[in-house]
Design an enzyme around this catalytic site. Sequence first.
Site, PDB file in Angstrom:
ATOM      1  N   ASP A  55       0.806  -1.212   0.000  1.00 60.25           N
ATOM      2  CA  ASP A  55       0.000   0.000   0.000  1.00 60.25           C
ATOM      3  C   ASP A  55       0.846   1.272   0.000  1.00 60.25           C
ATOM      4  O   ASP A  55       0.645   2.163  -0.830  1.00 60.25           O
ATOM      5  CB  ASP A  55      -0.920  -0.020   1.228  1.00 60.25           C
ATOM      6  N   GLY A  77      -9.597  -3.651  -2.932  1.00 60.05           N
ATOM      7  CA  GLY A  77     -10.595  -4.610  -2.483  1.00 60.05           C
ATOM      8  C   GLY A  77     -11.987  -4.250  -2.967  1.00 60.05           C
ATOM      9  O   GLY A  77     -12.771  -5.118  -3.353  1.00 60.05           O
ATOM     10  N   THR A 129      -4.967   2.332  -0.652  1.00 57.77           N
ATOM     11  CA  THR A 129      -4.723   1.549  -1.870  1.00 57.77           C
ATOM     12  C   THR A 129      -5.276   0.141  -1.726  1.00 57.77           C
ATOM     13  O   THR A 129      -5.977  -0.364  -2.618  1.00 57.77           O
ATOM     14  CB  THR A 129      -3.226   1.499  -2.178  1.00 57.77           C
ATOM     15  N   ASP A 130      -4.971  -0.521  -0.633  1.00 52.05           N
ATOM     16  CA  ASP A 130      -5.486  -1.872  -0.418  1.00 52.05           C
ATOM     17  C   ASP A 130      -7.011  -1.879  -0.365  1.00 52.05           C
ATOM     18  O   ASP A 130      -7.674  -2.752  -0.947  1.00 52.05           O
ATOM     19  CB  ASP A 130      -4.931  -2.456   0.887  1.00 52.05           C
ATOM     20  N   LEU A 131      -7.572  -0.924   0.354  1.00 52.70           N
ATOM     21  CA  LEU A 131      -9.024  -0.901   0.526  1.00 52.70           C
ATOM     22  C   LEU A 131      -9.729  -0.620  -0.794  1.00 52.70           C
ATOM     23  O   LEU A 131     -10.737  -1.263  -1.121  1.00 52.70           O
ATOM     24  CB  LEU A 131      -9.403   0.141   1.570  1.00 52.70           C
TER      25      LEU A 131
END
Length: 413
Positions: free
Chosen positions: A149, A186, A181-183
Site C-alpha cells: 500500500d 478490495g 490503496t489496499d481498501l
Amino acid sequence: MTNPDRPTGPLAGIRVLDLSRVLAGPWCAQMLGDLGAEVIKVEQPGQGDDTRRWGPPFLDDGSRDSAYYLCANRNKRSIAVDIASPQGADLIRALAAKADIVIENFRVGGLAKYGLDYATLSAIKPDLIYCSITGFGQTGPDRDKGGYDFLIQGMSGVMSVTGRPDDEPGGGPMKAGIPVTDLSTGLYATISVLAALNHRNRTGEGQHIDLALLDAQVALLANQASGWLNGGVVPRRMGNQHPTITPYQDFACADGDVLIALGNDRQFVALARLLGVPALADDPRFAVSAERSANREALFAVIKPIIGRWTCDALIAALDAAKLPGGKVNTIPQALAHPQIEARGMVHDLARDDGTPVKVVGFPGKFSRTPATYRTAPPRSAQDTAAVLAAELGLSADEIAALVSAGVVAERL
C-alpha cells in the site's frame, strides 16, 4: 444472529475460495461474505495470514490475533492447507471445483507451479470466476514486482497531492492515514467479481479478473488526474485546501478547529451572511467559485479573523442552522461513538466460538430486502479445517488425521 450455516443476503448460495492474505483480497472476500456468500479462507499451516501478527493491539484470547486481522476476516471459515504439497494442492483443486469465485494475491505466476492458476482451475470448472490481485498486474514491465500500500500510494501520485506544501512547516509528501490503496483495490475487486457473476448468469461463462494495486490507485486520482490530462495543470500538495473550490478546509476558532466545506456559490452567499460580511458575495474576486479559488488568500485574510472569534460549538450550530456543511475533526473513538453512526448501526458485536467478544465495523450499504449479515467473528487460524474437509469433500476423520500427521493440513493453531 443469523445461523452461520444458513447465510442470507443477495449472494446467498455463492461460494468463495479465498486464497488471499493481508488486506485487499481479504477485504473483498469479507464484503462478499457480508452479502451472504459462503467464504472459505485458506491459510498456511503453522503461520496463517500475515496480518494476524500485525499488532499491537492484539485480541486477548490466547490466539493473539491482531486487531488489524480482525477488521477484514469476519463471515469466513478458516482452513490451513500446505498448497506446496501435491496432496494439499489436490485439496484446493477439489474445493475450487465446488466454488463460484476464487480470490488470490500471489505474485504473478506464483500459483501455476502448484496447478492452482486460472488456466488449470478453469479447465476443471469452466464457469469459475478467478480474481488475481497483485501490485502491478499480470502484464507490463513491473509485473514481477511486489507491491504494498505505502509503495503504491507514492508511485501512483497520491502522495504528491497529500500533505502540506513543501514551503510550510511539516511540508512534504504524506500517505493517507488508512491503507487506501489496499481498501480501494478490495472494493474494485468486489465490483469486478459481481460484474463477472452477472456475466456468468447471462452466458454461463467464467473469467479471469486481473486487478493491480497501482491501477486501482491511479483510477482513484479522479479530478486530480483529469486536471492534468485535460487542463495541463500539475496538481500539488495543498494541505486541507481543495484545488478547485473555496472555502473547503479547516479554520481556527477560538477554542479549536472547524471544517467548512462549501460546494457552490449559493452556499458562499449564506456563509458571507452568517459571518456578517454579506458584501463578500458581491465582490468580483469572490462571487463565483473559480474566482474564489484564484483569490483564496485575499478571501482568507477577511474571513479567518472573523472565524477566529467564534467558538467551535457556536460556529457549527450556526452552520447547521444555515444548512451549510461544517463540523469538527473527530478522533476515531469520537467517530465510532457519533450518534449518526450509532443510528446507522455501523458497529456490530460478534463472538468467537469460545465466547470472546469482537467488535466490527459493518457493511455500509443498507438493503431494503436482502441486508448484509454478520454471522461469524473472524476465525482463529485453521479452526474449521476438519469441518470443511469433512463437509465439503467428504473426508473421514481418519483421512483428515492422516493429512494432519503428514503436515498437509493443520487444525486450530
